[in-house]
Design a protein around this motif. Structure first.
Motif, mmCIF file in Angstrom:
data_model
loop_
_atom_site.group_PDB
_atom_site.id
_atom_site.type_symbol
_atom_site.label_atom_id
_atom_site.label_comp_id
_atom_site.label_asym_id
_atom_site.label_seq_id
_atom_site.Cartn_x
_atom_site.Cartn_y
_atom_site.Cartn_z
ATOM 1 N N LYS A 1 0.822 -1.212 0.000
ATOM 2 C CA LYS A 1 0.000 0.000 0.000
ATOM 3 C C LYS A 1 0.860 1.267 0.000
ATOM 4 O O LYS A 1 0.424 2.320 -0.474
ATOM 5 C CB LYS A 1 -0.930 -0.006 1.207
ATOM 6 N N LYS B 1 -0.582 2.591 -5.839
ATOM 7 C CA LYS B 1 -1.881 3.249 -5.725
ATOM 8 C C LYS B 1 -2.945 2.442 -6.475
ATOM 9 O O LYS B 1 -4.049 2.246 -5.992
ATOM 10 C CB LYS B 1 -1.773 4.675 -6.294
ATOM 11 N N ASP B 2 -2.602 1.975 -7.693
ATOM 12 C CA ASP B 2 -3.529 1.176 -8.503
ATOM 13 C C ASP B 2 -2.720 0.272 -9.435
ATOM 14 O O ASP B 2 -2.334 0.673 -10.533
ATOM 15 C CB ASP B 2 -4.462 2.084 -9.313
ATOM 16 N N GLU B 3 -2.482 -0.960 -8.996
ATOM 17 C CA GLU B 3 -1.662 -1.895 -9.775
ATOM 18 C C GLU B 3 -2.291 -2.284 -11.104
ATOM 19 O O GLU B 3 -1.590 -2.679 -12.040
ATOM 20 C CB GLU B 3 -1.416 -3.176 -8.961
ATOM 21 N N SER B 4 -3.605 -2.203 -11.219
ATOM 22 C CA SER B 4 -4.290 -2.642 -12.451
ATOM 23 C C SER B 4 -3.831 -1.857 -13.673
ATOM 24 O O SER B 4 -3.913 -2.341 -14.806
ATOM 25 C CB SER B 4 -5.806 -2.503 -12.288
ATOM 26 N N VAL B 5 -3.325 -0.642 -13.441
ATOM 27 C CA VAL B 5 -2.835 0.202 -14.542
ATOM 28 C C VAL B 5 -1.613 -0.429 -15.218
ATOM 29 O O VAL B 5 -1.306 -0.144 -16.377
ATOM 30 C CB VAL B 5 -2.492 1.612 -14.011
ATOM 31 N N TYR C 1 -4.517 -3.703 -19.667
ATOM 32 C CA TYR C 1 -5.007 -2.352 -19.391
ATOM 33 C C TYR C 1 -5.036 -1.508 -20.670
ATOM 34 O O TYR C 1 -4.086 -1.512 -21.462
ATOM 35 C CB TYR C 1 -4.106 -1.675 -18.352
ATOM 36 N N LEU D 1 -0.545 7.008 -12.317
ATOM 37 C CA LEU D 1 -1.768 6.329 -11.899
ATOM 38 C C LEU D 1 -1.492 5.117 -11.012
ATOM 39 O O LEU D 1 -2.298 4.779 -10.150
ATOM 40 C CB LEU D 1 -2.559 5.875 -13.132
ATOM 41 N N ALA D 2 -0.344 4.469 -11.224
ATOM 42 C CA ALA D 2 -0.069 3.182 -10.560
ATOM 43 C C ALA D 2 0.624 3.319 -9.210
ATOM 44 O O ALA D 2 0.399 2.505 -8.309
ATOM 45 C CB ALA D 2 0.769 2.302 -11.478
ATOM 46 N N ASN E 1 2.147 5.514 -5.725
ATOM 47 C CA ASN E 1 1.955 6.659 -4.833
ATOM 48 C C ASN E 1 3.008 7.733 -5.134
ATOM 49 O O ASN E 1 4.122 7.421 -5.580
ATOM 50 C CB ASN E 1 2.059 6.221 -3.375
ATOM 51 N N HIS F 1 6.511 -2.638 -13.274
ATOM 52 C CA HIS F 1 5.644 -3.340 -12.320
ATOM 53 C C HIS F 1 6.459 -4.279 -11.423
ATOM 54 O O HIS F 1 6.306 -4.275 -10.186
ATOM 55 C CB HIS F 1 4.579 -4.127 -13.094
#
Length: 380
Positions: A14, A18-22, A27, A213-214, A216, A247
């Motif tokens: 965490k 922030k958003d791993e799906s990006v 994607y 986006l991904a 922090n 990633h």
């Protein structure tokens, strides 16, 4: 690993993400970068479908990770709805769906027409599709070269003869067209779009778009993105590879309990990624390169020293039996040079003695097992 350790990893995750799906391979960004011209060409070629008119068949080429699939999905999933338009379409991944029957069944299911996995003939499937199509449908065949290699070109021919079907073929191997029958080529009447590889600057911009986006804010060291982009340039501007490395670098930082992603994490991730990357590279090679690689595999299974002449002679012996294309001595030499550039083999020019000229000897830079695994799809 106990529950306390897992909780610790979750907390570390965490802090980094922030958003791993990006960063996921599937994607589709809200605004893809550096593909405006290709998107315009796709729109122009396929826009007749908006008016219920069959469009020209379209073939999209480009190296792995150049954005072919992503832009096609972006067009269908985001551009078309934003224009207030509709297109009936079916997306088929031909690496997973490799037979004529299975492709037709996949198209029928996408059109909400039930059809059994087995028990009926291919002609039954075509008849069912013909009856189901009341308006034009777009069929996207991703990695269409694999379908042609496995099942021939009958599906392309039959779809091209159906006045309700428009084909989009996506491939990293433009030479697969040479495998098509003359009648199929004539019937396709295709247009072609080529996606050029990204350069290092473009890769960095793509990574920055995803990173905002991904991750922090403030967790990426300044040299992380340039390092990831430089790594991807070794794979001919493969943006997918750059994002994958970014990633994995983040995951490496998480596993170490770090609050930031550093160059050191990128370098560790590189080593891990390179082990799997060579397999992906071999699997994504164009068909003719894989033919030469297969010959190399067979030669190295029975001898330690292999020369250019050995490869040329062995290729000539097996090409007709295995259905390999005719290639010249010069072409095989060029392909070996390309395989050397990819880091799959190494070559060395050695003298054969006074007045006898020189010879090129070849050595594998990957294990035979890796080569076999990389060629599995090709050999089956």
């Amino acid at each position: 690993m106990d529950i306390e350790e897992l909780i610790k990893i979750e907390k570390a995750k965490k802090k980094i993400f922030k958003d791993e799906s990006v960063l996921d391979i599937n994607y589709v960004p809200e605004k893809p970068l550096f593909r405006e011209n290709e998107l315009k060409l796709i729109y122009l070629e396929l826009s007749p479908l908006f008016d219920g008119i069959r469009a020209t068949n379209l073939f999209i080429y480009g190296v792995t990770g150049s954005g072919k699939t992503m832009i096609m999905k972006y067009f269908l999933e985001k551009v078309v709805p934003q224009l207030g338009k509709e297109i009936n379409y079916s997306y088929v991944n031909c690496r997973e769906i490799k037979t004529e029957y299975k492709v037709i069944r996949s198209v029928l299911l996408d059109l909400n027409v039930p059809f059994p996995k087995t028990g009926l003939s291919t002609s039954d499937a075509y008849e069912k599709l013909k009856k189901a199509l009341k308006s034009p449908v777009l069929v996207v065949l991703d990695e269409v070269d694999i379908l042609v290699k496995n099942a021939g070109d009958d599906l392309l021919y039959n779809f091209s003869r159906n006045d309700k079907v428009t084909i989009v073929g996506i491939s990293n191997d433009p030479t697969f067209i040479d495998l098509l029958d003359a009648r199929t080529l004539s019937s396709l009447k295709r247009k072609e779009i080529v996606f050029r590889p990204c350069n290092a600057t473009q890769l960095q911009e793509i990574l920055r778009q995803r990173a905002v986006l991904a991750f922090n804010e403030g967790v990426l060291d300044d040299d992380v993105i340039p390092l990831c982009a430089a790594f991807a340039m070794n794979y001919y501007g493969d943006a997918r590879k750059a994002v994958e490395l970014l990633h994995l670098s983040g995951k490496t930082a998480v596993m170490e309990g770090s609050d930031v992603v550093s160059a050191d994490h990128v370098k560790k991730a590189m080593k891990e990624l390179e082990r799997s990357s060579i397999l992906d590279l071999i699997r994504s090679l164009p068909n003719t390169q894989k033919c030469v690689l297969y010959v190399l595999l067979k030669l190295f299974e029975r001898q330690k020293i292999v020369t250019l002449n050995d490869v040329v002679k062995a290729y000539e012996l097996v090409k007709d039996k295995l259905g390999f294309p005719d290639v010249s001595y010069k072409t095989i030499s060029r392909i070996l040079n390309e395989l050397e550039t990819y880091g799959i083999i190494s070559g060395r020019v050695v003298g054969r003695g006074r007045g006898k000229g020189v010879s090129k000897t070849i050595a594998l830079k990957v294990s035979l097992d890796t080569l076999k695994r990389g060629c599995e799809d090709f050999l089956t």
